[in-house]
Write an enzyme that holds these catalytic residues in place. Structure first.
Site, PDB file in Angstrom:
ATOM      1  N   GLY A 126       0.846  -1.200   0.000  1.00 32.96           N
ATOM      2  CA  GLY A 126       0.000   0.000   0.000  1.00 32.96           C
ATOM      3  C   GLY A 126       0.873   1.239   0.000  1.00 32.96           C
TER       4      GLY A 126
ATOM      5  N   GLY B 168      -0.496   4.617   0.265  1.00 33.43           N
ATOM      6  CA  GLY B 168      -1.205   5.826   0.675  1.00 33.43           C
ATOM      7  C   GLY B 168      -0.343   6.622   1.638  1.00 33.43           C
TER       8      GLY B 168
ATOM      9  CB  SER C 161     -16.378  20.028   2.043  1.00 35.82           C
ATOM     10  OG  SER C 161     -15.982  20.556   3.284  1.00 35.82           O
TER      11      SER C 161
ATOM     12  NE  ARG D  15     -17.030  14.003   9.362  1.00 34.58           N
ATOM     13  CZ  ARG D  15     -15.825  13.720   8.881  1.00 34.58           C
ATOM     14  NH1 ARG D  15     -15.315  12.519   9.008  1.00 34.58           N
ATOM     15  NH2 ARG D  15     -15.119  14.641   8.272  1.00 34.58           N
TER      16      ARG D  15
ATOM     17  CD  GLU E 264     -10.043   3.832   6.117  1.00 32.84           C
ATOM     18  OE1 GLU E 264      -9.509   4.498   5.207  1.00 32.84           O
ATOM     19  OE2 GLU E 264     -11.244   3.519   6.123  1.00 32.84           O
TER      20      GLU E 264
ATOM     21  NE  ARG F 240     -11.263   9.274   9.751  1.00 33.05           N
ATOM     22  CZ  ARG F 240     -11.534  10.384   9.077  1.00 33.05           C
ATOM     23  NH1 ARG F 240     -11.087  11.562   9.498  1.00 33.05           N
ATOM     24  NH2 ARG F 240     -12.259  10.335   7.986  1.00 33.05           N
TER      25      ARG F 240
END
Lengths: 246, 640, 210
Positions: free
Chosen positions: B47, B49, B291, B337, B432, B442
């Protein structure tokens, strides 16, 4: 909507490749271009045919993985848009759409619409960085940067490395891609120590990869999904000339 | 699904003593490797990222012999690139009272008290170095006219500590890490393999010693051996089919490591982001995030009446329900959220949703445009409005936006200790892909922080300590051969089914099932239903999936089928974990556990622990890691 | 391309000014032609500066063509498989005008030299006064020469419109905020040159200058 697609099919690097025609029916105008291809591919799989291979990942216009030449235009005719963000409402019912891969010798076709863009990685390897090992950085506020410089650097830094500039350029040049990185780092104080050596190394690598030269046609910036400005190339030329004068 | 409970598990690596000294102590106690020996020590990083890219670059800089893999055509394309908002750091450049301790506190609280204190404290400490590192690399963060860095405030915090680069912070940070990685590739310390997918982990003498990968262009199955393996393969939100993840994001690497013995922690913790563009039809392939900042000026509403088909402009104010303002007068449209997401689901479940399929709520800028003027709104949100219009074909200046929650991030992942080492010695997990720092929820702008903290600063120390015992000698040939055979068998099985349904059609069905039964709201009943349905669907998959072409070429259908197969197994574990955790916490809402006002109710007495699942032939075994809070007092969140 | 192009642009400016002398009469024009050869005398021998200029010009033309040919060869190598469909997004102006325009201009320059410099295809022949050659060359009866000349000059103008701007870009002197000024300047210089070069032959053909 009903559409006719003429798609480039090429089973591998050694295959000559050809255009194949497909009919796609009941396309919703709200579909993205790639979703339209998904629908066709699902049908092809069920029918036992090989689906059309194409690169894609984030599908929100930022990863730079997708890209195809649609009706002769890299990423399609909608300006400042990647293929994944192009939607079918921009096409007419009954239209015929030609779909081809990026065509450039340094981007050999892997399969169908998938090309190998590792040349871009090698251009970055040649010098597209600031040499700063982790843990050695001074405090972020120790060097102020003029807002204008930071903003201009950002404009160049938004490049997603998709390769549309190469695909659109009549010369197959990678100047806009290379210049975007040279400009981004060259405008910031952090990038100064390696500025000229970076420009020279990256341009030389770009040439070594077999990309064409720039004749300032402006085709690249016209199709760039991020609208990287053409004066990045002027900046690259200036740094390159200075580097060679030394 | 049957499971058994095993012995408790514990982190043994975090030093004792005051929390602010622990990371320094650990760094000092970590053994060093002689520079001459580093070249002989081989590390695999899967990976590229923020976590994997920064880890591979930094380990390469230190002189280790690194091999890096990614499934994309370039390491620059990893999905960290899509992060928009920003990155938190306790720099306190504004002098607004921020501190490492406050960032630590906010993160533990935001995670609904389900994260490990030592880890979170270290994250807050290291956050300041990340900004320094990124700026030195040339990351063009937003600046003020004085030339200094600009910051903004973000959900869940009362200080302005989020550094940003327009709406492309993830892209700019990832390109910084990518460039550092390419520099090491040029220097010869890192060997990069793009378009390679990890399909198994090699374990020899109880240590992680390598990976089996498939070259996605030629189909060749390759073995790569090493002294340590780092997984930085991201989250598993794509188990829901529709999510804001990239299409290629998958669980295969961590799931196959789990099958090899790595414990999987808190698989049910899923973050659902409230402001995404709704699904427009059956063909939908992914969801796009808008956003969160839009909620600063947009007002969320639905019609008061059910099945109201009038155009939004024709619905007068008294027939609109601004439900967030009504239910949460104190925070209004700015509730966290998870709360905003659930409220949207509730009104849609009542039949008051808008748009195709009734799965959407309005986010209306009419009042903001009247108050501030169209120009001011355009200045603030112009690019977001443009993106919305590009996707939906609707102009948000004239018609309210339609939004709906979507799966965005998974807090769960492979269990790791303070050193980020999994339960398999030599297998490290970062970003992650691990479960470490965000608890059950989070905070915004914390994912980038964690990925880079792990890769640039934590892992180089802790991997070094592990490798001080190396090199570990020859790898057991038997183990390698067995892993390779397992991979080949699985591919062979997928190729030979030759059924009638595409891998995507199964994935879609699994995703819908997970969204309906293990999504924003989970109940015992829904989870049991899911646990009944998943095995049936998996059975059908293995009987009826169709993979075209051959395994010896670029075959995107085969890639997809392999990933979907693993999603089935993961989905089952997620539902089991959600079923066992009968409390509500953060991103995990159990309808049975709510207070009189319908808010999530934690059960600290029974669930103040990490659920770490072990994979065995006899079914999953649950190991609990008790969470102790010495510094932050556990409280119930309230946003009314 | 940029440096050699710049040399040629300077030459064109001087050439145009010289041509315009025909409006001041045959003698003025002939004096100018003579002065070109005696420039720098008596310090330098006859025709020294003119010869040097000619050498520089020929070298520039050669290098300019060499650069153009190698650029188009590189372009051909960079795209061995052509697009089935290709549509320009930047107007396609430069792609078409520069290469084919360049070829047209070269052919014209050859003819032009044969006509007015060497007099090979000029009714007055080599052994004549420059002004007579010019007037005879664009005589109304030879209207087609004027037409060819006009087309070529317009082609040069189009070539320069991109070329001048492009030179600034290639030499790294272009900036976003200067683009507008540069493009306008490039267009203005092109227009002035086109008009300046068209004026004498048109004046001759239409009998204004005899």
């Amino acid at each position: 909507m009903n559409l006719t697609l003429k798609v480039w099919r090429q089973s591998g690097p050694s295959d000559a490749g050809r255009m194949v025609t497909y009919r796609v029916e009941d396309v919703s105008p709200d579909m993205s271009f790639l979703e339209m291809l998904d629908v066709l591919n699902e049908r092809l799989i069920v029918e036992g045919d090989e689906p059309i291979a194409f690169d894609h990942d984030c599908r929100e216009g930022i990863c730079g993985m997708c890209g195809m030449v649609i009706n002769g235009v890299a990423h399609g005719e909608q300006r400042a848009t990647t293929t994944c963000q192009l939607h079918m409402r921009h096409f007419e019912d009954g239209a015929t759409i030609t779909i081809e891969p990026w065509r450039a010798a340094p981007f050999p076709v892997v399969k169908d619409l998938v090309v190998d863009r590792s040349a871009f990685d090698r251009i970055i390897q040649a010098g597209g960085f600031v040499s700063v090992p982790a843990g050695s950085a001074p405090d972020a506020h120790s060097v102020p940067v003029r807002k204008e410089d930071a903003d201009d650097a950002f404009d160049a830094a938004t490049c997603i490395g998709c390769g549309a500039c190469v695909a659109a350029c009549p010369n197959g040049s990678a100047s806009l891609f290379t210049a975007a990185k040279i400009t981004h780092l060259g405008l910031l104080p952090q990038g100064q120590p390696e500025r000229l050596s970076r420009a020279k190394a990256m341009v030389d690598q770009m040439d070594a990869e077999g990309f064409g030269g720039c004749t300032n046609t402006g085709e690249c910036t016209a199709v760039c999904p991020k609208g990287i400005p053409l004066d990045a190339i002027a900046q690259m030329n200036s740094d390159y000339l200075k580097a060679n004068a030394k | 699904m049957k499971y058994t409970e095993g012995p408790e598990i514990r982190d043994t690596k975090a030093p004792e003593g005051p929390i602010e000294d622990r990371w320094d102590k650990r760094k000092f106690s970590a053994r060093l490797v002689n520079p001459a020996n580093k070249r002989k020590l081989h590390v695999i990083v899967v990976g590229t990222g923020l976590a994997g890219g920064s880890a591979a670059a930094t380990l390469g800089e230190l002189g280790y012999n690194v091999t890096s893999f990614c499934y994309q055509d370039s390491p620059r394309r990893a999905h960290s690139i899509a992060a928009q908002g920003g990155i938190n750091a306790a720099k306190n450049y504004r002098g607004d009272g921020d501190s490492i301790y406050r960032l630590f506190y906010d993160t533990v609280k935001g995670g609904d008290f389900r994260a490990r204190e030592s880890n979170v404290y270290r994250l807050a400490q290291v956050s300041v170095n990340i900004i320094d590192q990124a700026v030195a690399q040339g990351v063009p963060f937003a600046r003020e006219y004085g030339g200094l860095l600009d910051t903004r405030s973000f959900g869940g915090a009362q200080v302005s500590r989020t550094f940003y680069a327009r709406g492309q912070t993830g892209q700019q940070l990832l390109l910084g890490a990518y460039q550092a990685l390419e520099r090491q590739i040029a220097a010869g310390t890192v060997t990069m393999h793009t378009r390679h997918e990890m399909l198994d982990l090699i374990i020899s003498d109880g240590r992680a010693r390598g990976v089996i990968v498939r070259d996605m262009v030629t189909g060749e199955i390759e073995r790569h051996l090493a002294d340590a393996v780092v997984l930085a393969t991201g989250g598993y939100g794509n188990v829901f089919f529709l999510s804001t993840n990239a299409k290629g994001c998958n669980t295969t690497a961590i799931w196959r490591a789990h099958e090899r013995g790595a414990y999987f922690a808190n698989p049910c913790y899923t973050q659902i982001h409230p402001t995404c563009i709704p699904v427009s039809g059956e063909y939908q392939s992914k969801l796009t995030l808008m956003s969160e900042s839009l909620r600063n000026d947009g007002r969320v509403w639905v019609p008061l009446k059910k099945n109201d088909t009038r155009a939004p402009g024709d619905i007068p104010d008294e027939e609109r329900d601004y439900y967030l303002e009504r239910i949460y007068p104190a925070f209004g449209n700015l509730v966290p959220r998870d709360i905003a997401s659930r409220a949207a689901k509730n009104v849609c479940d009542e039949g008051r949703g808008v748009g195709p399929g009734g799965l959407g709520v309005y986010l209306d800028f009419r009042d903001a445009i009247n108050r501030l003027g169209r120009d001011a709104v355009e200045k603030k949100y112009g690019n977001l409005f443009e993106m919305y219009e590009r996707i939906t074909g609707e102009n948000p200046y004239d018609v309210p936006m339609r939004i709906y929650p979507a799966v965005h991030y998974t807090m769960g992942g492979l269990w790791v200790d303070y050193d980020l080492q999994s339960t398999i010695p030599g297998l490290f997990v970062v970003g992650e892909a691990n479960f470490s720092d965000h608890g059950a929820n989070r905070l915004g702008a914390s994912a980038l922080m964690q990925g880079l903290a792990d890769g640039y600063f934590v892992l180089p120390t802790t991997v070094g300590d592990y490798l001080a015992d190396g090199p570990f000698g020859d790898v057991d040939e038997e183990a390698v051969a067995q892993a390779e055979i397992k991979v080949r068998d699985k591919i062979e099985r997928l190729m030979s089914v030759n059924g009638t349904r595409t891998p995507d059609s199964f994935h879609r069905e699994l995703g819908k099932l997970m969204w309906d039964y293990c999504g924003m709201e989970r109940t015992e009943e829904s989870l049991r239903k899911a646990l009944e349905r998943i095995p049936e669907l998996r059975e059908e998959f293995w009987q009826n999936v169709k993979v075209t072409g051959t395994a010896e070429e670029l075959n995107q259908v085969l890639e997809k089928a392999g990933r979907v197969a693993d999603f089935f197994d993961l989905a089952e574990l997620m539902c089991l974990d959600a079923l066992v955790r009968t409390e509500s916490c953060g991103g995990h809402f159990r309808a049975e556990s709510q207070d009189a006002d319908g808010e999530a109710l934690r059960d600290d007495e029974h669930f103040a622990h990490v659920s770490a699942w072990e994979h065995t032939a006899d079914g999953p075994v649950l190991h609990k890691e008790t969470l102790e809070y010495e510094y932050v007092k556990m409280t119930q969140r309230s946003y009314k | 391309m940029a440096v050699t192009g710049a040399v040629m642009v300077l030459f064109l400016v001087a050439h145009m000014i010289g041509n315009l002398k025909i409006f001041l009469g045959h003698d003025s024009f002939n004096e100018y032609a003579h002065a070109l050869r005696t420039l720098g005398e008596p310090i330098l021998p006859y025709r020294t500066l003119l010869t040097i200029t000619e050498i520089v010009l020929v070298a520039s033309v050669g290098l300019h063509m060499w650069a153009a040919i190698s650029l188009s060869r590189r372009a051909a190598h960079a795209r061995p498989v052509k697009y089935v469909a290709k549509k320009s997004q930047a107007g396609g102006y430069t792609t078409h005008i520069m290469r084919w325009g360049g070829v047209t201009i070269v052919l014209f320059v050859i003819y032009h030299l044969l006509d007015l410099t060497f007099g090979v295809v000029n009714p007055k022949g080599f052994d004549s006064e420059p002004a007579d050659r010019m007037v005879a060359g664009f005589d109304p009866s030879r209207w087609w020469v004027t037409l060819i000349y006009a087309v070529a000059v317009v082609m040069v103008g189009l070539h320069l419109r991109h070329g001048i701007w492009s030179a600034f870009q290639t030499l790294g002197w272009a900036k976003r905020n200067r683009y507008h000024v540069l493009r306008v300047t490039a267009a203005a210089v092109s227009v002035v040159l086109v008009l300046g070069f068209l004026a004498p032959p048109l004046a001759i053909t239409f009998g204004v200058v005899k």
